[in-house]
Design a protein around this motif. Structure first.
Motif, PDB file in Angstrom:
ATOM      1  N   TYR A  15      10.647 -16.905   2.360  1.00 19.41           N
ATOM      2  CA  TYR A  15      11.297 -15.656   1.995  1.00 19.41           C
ATOM      3  C   TYR A  15      11.362 -14.822   3.265  1.00 19.41           C
ATOM      4  O   TYR A  15      10.336 -14.595   3.910  1.00 19.41           O
ATOM      5  N   VAL A  16      12.529 -14.373   3.636  1.00 20.62           N
ATOM      6  CA  VAL A  16      12.720 -13.654   4.894  1.00 20.62           C
ATOM      7  C   VAL A  16      12.694 -12.151   4.600  1.00 20.62           C
ATOM      8  O   VAL A  16      13.659 -11.591   4.065  1.00 20.62           O
ATOM      9  N   LEU A  17      11.577 -11.519   4.925  1.00 21.56           N
ATOM     10  CA  LEU A  17      11.409 -10.098   4.659  1.00 21.56           C
ATOM     11  C   LEU A  17      11.861  -9.279   5.860  1.00 21.56           C
ATOM     12  O   LEU A  17      11.318  -9.417   6.967  1.00 21.56           O
ATOM     13  N   ASP A  18      12.850  -8.457   5.654  1.00 19.85           N
ATOM     14  CA  ASP A  18      13.297  -7.510   6.665  1.00 19.85           C
ATOM     15  C   ASP A  18      12.244  -6.410   6.766  1.00 19.85           C
ATOM     16  O   ASP A  18      12.021  -5.660   5.809  1.00 19.85           O
ATOM     17  N   VAL A  19      11.569  -6.321   7.906  1.00 19.52           N
ATOM     18  CA  VAL A  19      10.459  -5.385   8.063  1.00 19.52           C
ATOM     19  C   VAL A  19      10.912  -3.944   7.820  1.00 19.52           C
ATOM     20  O   VAL A  19      10.132  -3.111   7.346  1.00 19.52           O
ATOM     21  N   ALA A  20      12.173  -3.652   8.075  1.00 23.07           N
ATOM     22  CA  ALA A  20      12.675  -2.295   7.838  1.00 23.07           C
ATOM     23  C   ALA A  20      12.553  -1.898   6.369  1.00 23.07           C
ATOM     24  O   ALA A  20      12.445  -0.700   6.054  1.00 23.07           O
ATOM     25  N   MET A  21      12.522  -2.893   5.472  1.00 20.45           N
ATOM     26  CA  MET A  21      12.414  -2.582   4.046  1.00 20.45           C
ATOM     27  C   MET A  21      11.039  -2.056   3.674  1.00 20.45           C
ATOM     28  O   MET A  21      10.849  -1.498   2.581  1.00 20.45           O
ATOM     29  N   LEU A  22      10.058  -2.204   4.566  1.00 21.40           N
ATOM     30  CA  LEU A  22       8.744  -1.639   4.309  1.00 21.40           C
ATOM     31  C   LEU A  22       8.777  -0.115   4.300  1.00 21.40           C
ATOM     32  O   LEU A  22       7.820   0.530   3.849  1.00 21.40           O
ATOM     33  N   ASP A  23       9.872   0.467   4.786  1.00 27.17           N
ATOM     34  CA  ASP A  23      10.036   1.919   4.700  1.00 27.17           C
ATOM     35  C   ASP A  23      10.209   2.385   3.252  1.00 27.17           C
ATOM     36  O   ASP A  23      10.015   3.567   2.951  1.00 27.17           O
ATOM     37  N   ASP A  24      10.585   1.462   2.375  1.00 25.37           N
ATOM     38  CA  ASP A  24      10.753   1.778   0.954  1.00 25.37           C
ATOM     39  C   ASP A  24       9.934   0.779   0.135  1.00 25.37           C
ATOM     40  O   ASP A  24      10.486  -0.068  -0.571  1.00 25.37           O
ATOM     41  N   PRO A  25       8.600   0.865   0.237  1.00 20.76           N
ATOM     42  CA  PRO A  25       7.759  -0.180  -0.353  1.00 20.76           C
ATOM     43  C   PRO A  25       7.837  -0.276  -1.867  1.00 20.76           C
ATOM     44  O   PRO A  25       7.634  -1.355  -2.429  1.00 20.76           O
ATOM     45  N   VAL A  62       1.293  -1.113  -8.246  1.00 25.64           N
ATOM     46  CA  VAL A  62       1.212   0.110  -9.046  1.00 25.64           C
ATOM     47  C   VAL A  62      -0.228   0.589  -9.170  1.00 25.64           C
ATOM     48  O   VAL A  62      -0.499   1.797  -9.230  1.00 25.64           O
ATOM     49  N   SER A  63      -1.176  -0.335  -9.180  1.00 28.45           N
ATOM     50  CA  SER A  63      -2.587   0.022  -9.374  1.00 28.45           C
ATOM     51  C   SER A  63      -3.253   0.599  -8.129  1.00 28.45           C
ATOM     52  O   SER A  63      -4.385   1.079  -8.192  1.00 28.45           O
ATOM     53  N   LEU A  64      -2.576   0.567  -6.975  1.00 30.34           N
ATOM     54  CA  LEU A  64      -3.143   1.102  -5.739  1.00 30.34           C
ATOM     55  C   LEU A  64      -2.908   2.602  -5.640  1.00 30.34           C
ATOM     56  O   LEU A  64      -1.890   3.114  -6.115  1.00 30.34           O
ATOM     57  N   ASN A  65      -3.847   3.291  -4.981  1.00 30.01           N
ATOM     58  CA  ASN A  65      -3.600   4.708  -4.698  1.00 30.01           C
ATOM     59  C   ASN A  65      -2.788   4.830  -3.408  1.00 30.01           C
ATOM     60  O   ASN A  65      -2.497   3.825  -2.740  1.00 30.01           O
ATOM     61  N   ASP A  66      -2.417   6.055  -3.036  1.00 34.16           N
ATOM     62  CA  ASP A  66      -1.533   6.245  -1.894  1.00 34.16           C
ATOM     63  C   ASP A  66      -2.141   5.731  -0.597  1.00 34.16           C
ATOM     64  O   ASP A  66      -1.441   5.125   0.244  1.00 34.16           O
ATOM     65  N   ALA A  67      -3.433   5.954  -0.410  1.00 34.86           N
ATOM     66  CA  ALA A  67      -4.084   5.493   0.819  1.00 34.86           C
ATOM     67  C   ALA A  67      -4.116   3.972   0.880  1.00 34.86           C
ATOM     68  O   ALA A  67      -3.910   3.370   1.951  1.00 34.86           O
ATOM     69  N   GLU A  68      -4.364   3.337  -0.246  1.00 31.23           N
ATOM     70  CA  GLU A  68      -4.398   1.876  -0.285  1.00 31.23           C
ATOM     71  C   GLU A  68      -3.009   1.297  -0.041  1.00 31.23           C
ATOM     72  O   GLU A  68      -2.864   0.288   0.655  1.00 31.23           O
ATOM     73  N   LYS A  69      -1.992   1.943  -0.611  1.00 32.95           N
ATOM     74  CA  LYS A  69      -0.617   1.481  -0.375  1.00 32.95           C
ATOM     75  C   LYS A  69      -0.267   1.585   1.111  1.00 32.95           C
ATOM     76  O   LYS A  69       0.357   0.675   1.683  1.00 32.95           O
ATOM     77  N   ALA A  70      -0.676   2.676   1.742  1.00 34.32           N
ATOM     78  CA  ALA A  70      -0.411   2.845   3.177  1.00 34.32           C
ATOM     79  C   ALA A  70      -1.106   1.755   3.982  1.00 34.32           C
ATOM     80  O   ALA A  70      -0.547   1.236   4.963  1.00 34.32           O
ATOM     81  N   ALA A  71      -2.312   1.362   3.566  1.00 33.44           N
ATOM     82  CA  ALA A  71      -3.048   0.299   4.265  1.00 33.44           C
ATOM     83  C   ALA A  71      -2.343  -1.045   4.108  1.00 33.44           C
ATOM     84  O   ALA A  71      -2.294  -1.848   5.051  1.00 33.44           O
ATOM     85  N   VAL A  72      -1.786  -1.291   2.933  1.00 28.04           N
ATOM     86  CA  VAL A  72      -1.040  -2.541   2.700  1.00 28.04           C
ATOM     87  C   VAL A  72       0.176  -2.601   3.616  1.00 28.04           C
ATOM     88  O   VAL A  72       0.447  -3.635   4.249  1.00 28.04           O
ATOM     89  N   ILE A  73       0.918  -1.502   3.698  1.00 24.83           N
ATOM     90  CA  ILE A  73       2.118  -1.486   4.537  1.00 24.83           C
ATOM     91  C   ILE A  73       1.742  -1.660   6.007  1.00 24.83           C
ATOM     92  O   ILE A  73       2.416  -2.397   6.750  1.00 24.83           O
ATOM     93  N   ALA A  74       0.658  -1.024   6.429  1.00 27.97           N
ATOM     94  CA  ALA A  74       0.218  -1.174   7.821  1.00 27.97           C
ATOM     95  C   ALA A  74      -0.149  -2.619   8.124  1.00 27.97           C
ATOM     96  O   ALA A  74       0.173  -3.145   9.203  1.00 27.97           O
ATOM     97  N   GLU A  75      -0.785  -3.295   7.176  1.00 26.38           N
ATOM     98  CA  GLU A  75      -1.162  -4.692   7.387  1.00 26.38           C
ATOM     99  C   GLU A  75       0.077  -5.583   7.444  1.00 26.38           C
ATOM    100  O   GLU A  75       0.146  -6.511   8.268  1.00 26.38           O
ATOM    101  N   ALA A  76       1.058  -5.323   6.594  1.00 27.76           N
ATOM    102  CA  ALA A  76       2.292  -6.109   6.632  1.00 27.76           C
ATOM    103  C   ALA A  76       2.995  -5.934   7.973  1.00 27.76           C
ATOM    104  O   ALA A  76       3.505  -6.905   8.555  1.00 27.76           O
ATOM    105  N   ARG A  77       3.028  -4.717   8.477  1.00 25.94           N
ATOM    106  CA  ARG A  77       3.646  -4.482   9.790  1.00 25.94           C
ATOM    107  C   ARG A  77       2.849  -5.186  10.890  1.00 25.94           C
ATOM    108  O   ARG A  77       3.444  -5.743  11.837  1.00 25.94           O
TER     109      ARG A  77
END
Length: 259
Positions: free
Chosen positions: A201-211, A222-237
């Motif tokens: 699956y080819v993930l366009d990293v720019a799409m992480l701007d709209d997680p 959905v079960s993550l809080n805002d800080a946890e979601k930010a950590a997930v996006i940082a790890e994906a980047r």
């Protein structure tokens, strides 16, 4: 009701699904089609068709295709393509309003595996397959695919104490070839082959701007809080590094049975 069993949820996601998931699942659909000879005389049924990745590919053979899905939004996207040899209608794959033995080939590409009663879905596929015809089912192996797989991997790394969303029962039951073969036989097919197929699956990293667009259908997100979601996006980047694309190898089993 789990989110993936809610047609309203799929209605809302249909346009985005067509742009992102459809090109990816089409690669598996095209692989599945190589195992079943179709002609302009063939009648094909696509069960839980989504936005029609399999239906569109089968139509290129000249076959007459009926695509069914429980989501009106998905069916509308198939119909919008305007292919003359593809009909699309809303229908429950667990109770097909179709005659016995009425199709030469019946496919379900990552569809029937999501049904609450997936065994009934398999049995219905077999019921409407003519004697000598084929049934083809694709399921995910391991922990799903694409962004669902990526999110699960990152959650297990960052939050090892947190449980991740359970895979649908059908995915778990059909995730090994022996179990898959047993269930197809129980449904009424003779299994001719089960192949392990991997595509990125080819993930366009720019799409992480709209997680929320990427991960919003997953309870793991959905079960993550805002800080946890930010950590997930940082790890994906971080996983992508300086590359604009993050490939996510995703493994499927594609089984072919004969009626």
């Amino acid at each position: 009701m789990r989110e993936f069993e809610n047609p309203d949820r799929w209605d809302k996601a249909a346009q985005h699904y067509e742009k992102t998931a459809h090109p990816f699942t089409a690669r598996f659909a095209e692989t599945a089609l190589t195992h079943v000879p179709l002609t302009s005389h063939s009648r094909v049924l696509d069960v839980a068709a989504g936005t029609g990745a399999l239906a569109h590919a089968a139509a290129r053979s000249g076959a007459q295709v009926l695509a069914i899905d429980f989501s009106p939004g998905m069916v509308a996207r198939i119909a919008a393509a305007g292919l003359p040899n593809v009909d699309a209608t809303v229908m429950d794959g667990q109770a097909l309003a179709l005659p016995d033995a009425s199709f030469d080939a019946v496919f379900s590409i990552f569809g029937v595996i999501m049904f609450p009663d997936w065994r009934k879905g398999l049995a219905e596929m077999a019921r409407v397959t003519r004697p000598g015809g084929h049934g083809v089912v694709a399921t995910w192996q391991e922990q799903g695919a694409a962004t669902f797989l990526l999110l699960g991997q990152i959650r297990r790394k960052l939050f090892p104490e947190r449980e991740t969303m359970a895979m649908p029962e059908g995915v778990k039951a059909l995730g090994d070839p022996e179990g898959f073969a047993r269930e197809l036989v129980a449904a009424g097919y003779r299994v001719s082959r089960i192949d392990r197929v991997i595509f990125d699956y080819v993930l366009d990293v720019a799409m992480l701007d709209d997680p929320d667009t990427l991960f919003g259908m997953s309870q793991d997100w959905v079960s993550l809080n805002d800080a946890e979601k930010a950590a997930v996006i940082a790890e994906a980047r971080h996983m992508a590094g300086d590359e604009p694309i993050l490939p996510i190898p995703s493994t499927a089993l594609i089984a072919v049975g004969e009626r």
